[in-house]
Design a protein around this motif. Structure first.
Motif, PDB file in Angstrom:
ATOM      1  N   PRO A  59       0.837  -1.211   0.000  1.00 26.77           N
ATOM      2  CA  PRO A  59       0.000   0.000   0.000  1.00 26.77           C
ATOM      3  C   PRO A  59       0.867   1.254   0.000  1.00 26.77           C
ATOM      4  CG  PRO A  59       0.076  -0.971   2.189  1.00 26.77           C
ATOM      5  CD  PRO A  59       0.845  -1.901   1.288  1.00 26.77           C
ATOM      6  N   SER A  60       0.356   2.300  -0.619  1.00 27.72           N
ATOM      7  CA  SER A  60       1.059   3.582  -0.615  1.00 27.72           C
ATOM      8  C   SER A  60       0.814   4.281   0.722  1.00 27.72           C
ATOM      9  CB  SER A  60       0.544   4.452  -1.758  1.00 27.72           C
ATOM     10  OG  SER A  60      -0.816   4.798  -1.519  1.00 27.72           O
ATOM     11  N   ALA A  61       1.517   5.374   0.946  1.00 30.16           N
ATOM     12  CA  ALA A  61       1.308   6.147   2.171  1.00 30.16           C
ATOM     13  C   ALA A  61      -0.127   6.656   2.236  1.00 30.16           C
ATOM     14  CB  ALA A  61       2.298   7.313   2.218  1.00 30.16           C
ATOM     15  N   CYS A  62      -0.664   7.041   1.073  1.00 29.17           N
ATOM     16  CA  CYS A  62      -2.048   7.524   1.035  1.00 29.17           C
ATOM     17  C   CYS A  62      -2.999   6.396   1.410  1.00 29.17           C
ATOM     18  CB  CYS A  62      -2.363   8.060  -0.364  1.00 29.17           C
ATOM     19  SG  CYS A  62      -4.105   8.498  -0.593  1.00 29.17           S
ATOM     20  N   LEU A  66      -5.762   6.251   4.229  1.00 26.81           N
ATOM     21  CA  LEU A  66      -7.155   6.023   3.840  1.00 26.81           C
ATOM     22  C   LEU A  66      -7.776   4.874   4.621  1.00 26.81           C
ATOM     23  CD1 LEU A  66      -9.402   6.909   1.839  1.00 26.81           C
ATOM     24  CD2 LEU A  66      -8.514   5.197   0.245  1.00 26.81           C
ATOM     25  N   ALA A  67      -6.947   3.888   4.948  1.00 29.04           N
ATOM     26  CA  ALA A  67      -7.467   2.711   5.656  1.00 29.04           C
ATOM     27  C   ALA A  67      -8.069   3.077   7.010  1.00 29.04           C
ATOM     28  CB  ALA A  67      -6.344   1.690   5.837  1.00 29.04           C
ATOM     29  N   ASN A  68      -7.696   4.227   7.552  1.00 27.12           N
ATOM     30  CA  ASN A  68      -8.240   4.647   8.850  1.00 27.12           C
ATOM     31  C   ASN A  68      -9.618   5.282   8.739  1.00 27.12           C
ATOM     32  OD1 ASN A  68      -5.901   3.920  10.346  1.00 27.12           O
ATOM     33  ND2 ASN A  68      -4.890   5.772   9.598  1.00 27.12           N
ATOM     34  N   ILE A  69      -9.996   5.697   7.522  1.00 25.94           N
ATOM     35  CA  ILE A  69     -11.256   6.428   7.383  1.00 25.94           C
ATOM     36  C   ILE A  69     -12.165   5.836   6.309  1.00 25.94           C
ATOM     37  CG2 ILE A  69     -10.319   8.609   8.260  1.00 25.94           C
ATOM     38  CD1 ILE A  69     -10.047   9.547   5.355  1.00 25.94           C
ATOM     39  N   ALA A  70     -11.745   4.759   5.684  1.00 25.30           N
ATOM     40  CA  ALA A  70     -12.562   4.228   4.588  1.00 25.30           C
ATOM     41  C   ALA A  70     -12.276   2.754   4.374  1.00 25.30           C
ATOM     42  CB  ALA A  70     -12.279   5.002   3.302  1.00 25.30           C
ATOM     43  N   VAL A  71     -13.197   2.110   3.682  1.00 25.90           N
ATOM     44  CA  VAL A  71     -12.989   0.741   3.211  1.00 25.90           C
ATOM     45  C   VAL A  71     -12.651   0.853   1.730  1.00 25.90           C
ATOM     46  CG1 VAL A  71     -14.019  -1.518   2.869  1.00 25.90           C
ATOM     47  CG2 VAL A  71     -14.667  -0.133   4.865  1.00 25.90           C
ATOM     48  N   HIS A  87      -2.324   6.902 -11.228  1.00 22.61           N
ATOM     49  CA  HIS A  87      -1.517   6.067 -10.341  1.00 22.61           C
ATOM     50  C   HIS A  87      -2.101   6.114  -8.932  1.00 22.61           C
ATOM     51  CE1 HIS A  87       1.460   5.702 -13.530  1.00 22.61           C
ATOM     52  NE2 HIS A  87       1.346   7.003 -13.711  1.00 22.61           N
ATOM     53  N   ASP A  88      -1.719   5.124  -8.152  1.00 21.94           N
ATOM     54  CA  ASP A  88      -2.191   5.051  -6.760  1.00 21.94           C
ATOM     55  C   ASP A  88      -3.726   5.076  -6.740  1.00 21.94           C
ATOM     56  OD1 ASP A  88      -1.987   4.816  -4.081  1.00 21.94           O
ATOM     57  OD2 ASP A  88      -1.320   6.859  -3.689  1.00 21.94           O
ATOM     58  N   CYS A 113      -6.119   7.657  -5.035  1.00 22.45           N
ATOM     59  CA  CYS A 113      -6.209   7.583  -3.577  1.00 22.45           C
ATOM     60  C   CYS A 113      -6.412   8.962  -2.968  1.00 22.45           C
ATOM     61  CB  CYS A 113      -4.953   6.929  -3.017  1.00 22.45           C
ATOM     62  SG  CYS A 113      -5.000   6.754  -1.232  1.00 22.45           S
ATOM     63  N   GLU A 114      -5.723   9.961  -3.508  1.00 24.97           N
ATOM     64  CA  GLU A 114      -5.840  11.311  -2.936  1.00 24.97           C
ATOM     65  C   GLU A 114      -7.280  11.828  -3.060  1.00 24.97           C
ATOM     66  OE1 GLU A 114      -4.011  15.802  -3.615  1.00 24.97           O
ATOM     67  OE2 GLU A 114      -3.262  14.144  -4.815  1.00 24.97           O
ATOM     68  N   MET A 115      -7.918  11.531  -4.192  1.00 23.05           N
ATOM     69  CA  MET A 115      -9.310  11.953  -4.377  1.00 23.05           C
ATOM     70  C   MET A 115     -10.221  11.168  -3.423  1.00 23.05           C
ATOM     71  SD  MET A 115     -11.491  13.863  -5.910  1.00 23.05           S
ATOM     72  CE  MET A 115     -13.271  13.899  -6.190  1.00 23.05           C
ATOM     73  N   ALA A 116      -9.972   9.875  -3.303  1.00 23.36           N
ATOM     74  CA  ALA A 116     -10.769   9.058  -2.377  1.00 23.36           C
ATOM     75  C   ALA A 116     -10.623   9.572  -0.951  1.00 23.36           C
ATOM     76  CB  ALA A 116     -10.330   7.597  -2.464  1.00 23.36           C
ATOM     77  N   GLU A 117      -9.420   9.977  -0.592  1.00 22.28           N
ATOM     78  CA  GLU A 117      -9.177  10.499   0.759  1.00 22.28           C
ATOM     79  C   GLU A 117      -9.951  11.805   0.975  1.00 22.28           C
ATOM     80  OE1 GLU A 117      -5.071  11.485   1.456  1.00 22.28           O
ATOM     81  OE2 GLU A 117      -5.222  11.027   3.585  1.00 22.28           O
ATOM     82  N   SER A 118      -9.980  12.643  -0.045  1.00 23.09           N
ATOM     83  CA  SER A 118     -10.719  13.909   0.072  1.00 23.09           C
ATOM     84  C   SER A 118     -12.219  13.651   0.189  1.00 23.09           C
ATOM     85  CB  SER A 118     -10.441  14.807  -1.142  1.00 23.09           C
ATOM     86  OG  SER A 118      -9.108  15.252  -1.131  1.00 23.09           O
TER      87      SER A 118
END
Ligand SMILES: [Zn+2]
Length: 296
Positions: A59-62, A66-71, A87-88, A113-118
């Motif tokens: 897994p990437s750092a993102c 993300l694993a802390n706030i999403a599935v 990518h990612d 991942c960055e968009m998913a995190e947002s």
């Protein structure tokens, strides 16, 4: 003569000792050869089945954040035809709310991942609390579109959409646990809630498009993280309200042919004109079939 012989013997003994000592000193071990590096080329990607690719290693750092706030599930990098590259990438299945409940994303969204995190941060920190006054907890959001290798507004030859970079999400409605739905583009839905959604989304994302933007976003909200020169952000979403009900006198006028009434007869009759029926409770509209208009 005898002294020469003795000197020779001493030298022979010294040399012999030196060789003996050299034999005792272990030689350094040869360094192991470095393992052959694995080729780091792009992993194969099937655009027809972006979610069915094997999981890339590590897994990437993102993704760890993300694993802390999403599935979410790791996906292969997107190296599709038509310039669609990302990518990612993850598949966002659900958001973990602070109270440990899950908000499903249906269908799951394929996003950077960055968009998913947002998106997850927005749902947790702002959407959930904004909808909290509607009588039930947020249960799911409808993914109207996420990764899609296409031009803007599905116009052939148009500039690549942020959807083609897995950097955008379209949302049509939010659904609460009790079945109540909130459609953010519905002018009859709870206005203060829609105002909060607009303000918070425009603060978090780089692009927000809704009703009043370009005619393609009258039935859904588009969110993306497009990078622009100078950090320019685009926030185009008119939180519309229903037109005010017509005064009874005007309503009566509309019911009759022009010129058939005058002021003297109009005033007493106005009290008999029924008032418009009350609007449905904001946010309680039934789910309507998707209009499936063109999207950015
Ligand atoms: Zn869109």
């Amino acid at each position: 003569m005898r002294s020469r012989v003795c000197l020779g013997l001493v030298l022979l003994i010294a040399l012999g000792s030196a060789f003996a000592m050299a034999d005792d000193v272990p030689l350094p071990r040869p360094k192991p050869k470095p393992a052959a590096a694995e080729p780091a080329g792009p992993l194969p990607f099937d655009p027809a089945h972006p979610n069915e690719a094997a999981v890339p290693p590590g897994p990437s750092a993102c993704e760890l954040r993300l694993a802390n706030i999403a599935v979410a599930l790791s996906q292969f990098d997107i190296e599709g035809q038509g310039g669609c590259v990302a990518h990612d990438v993850v598949r966002l299945d659900a958001i973990l709310m602070p109270d440990k409940t899950k908000v499903a994303v249906t269908p799951p969204a394929t996003l950077r991942c960055e968009m998913a995190e947002s998106v997850a941060g927005w749902i947790r920190d702002e959407v959930g609390p904004a909808l909290g006054g509607l009588g039930s907890k947020l249960a799911r959001i409808e993914n109207f579109d996420s990764f899609s290798c296409r031009g803007r507004n599905r116009v052939f030859g148009a500039k690549l959409s942020e959807h083609g970079k897995a950097n955008a999400l379209d949302i049509r409605f939010f659904k609460l646990a009790n079945g109540v739905m909130l459609t953010p583009t519905d002018m009859h839905a709870d206005r203060p809630v829609r105002e909060k959604l607009r303000e918070s989304s425009c603060g978090r994302f780089k692009t927000v498009l809704g009703p009043g933007s370009d005619g393609y976003h009258e039935d859904h909200i588009h969110l993306d993280l497009a990078e622009r020169r100078g950090g320019y952000k685009m926030c185009q979403w008119d939180v519309r309200v229903p037109p005010p009900p017509k005064p009874p006198a005007e309503a009566k006028k509309d019911d009759k042919n022009d010129g058939e009434t005058d002021a003297a007869t109009e005033t007493p009759a106005a009290a008999d004109v029924p008032l418009p029926r009350p609007r449905p409770v904001a946010g309680m509209n039934d789910e309507k079939p998707a209009l499936r208009r063109k999207r950015l």
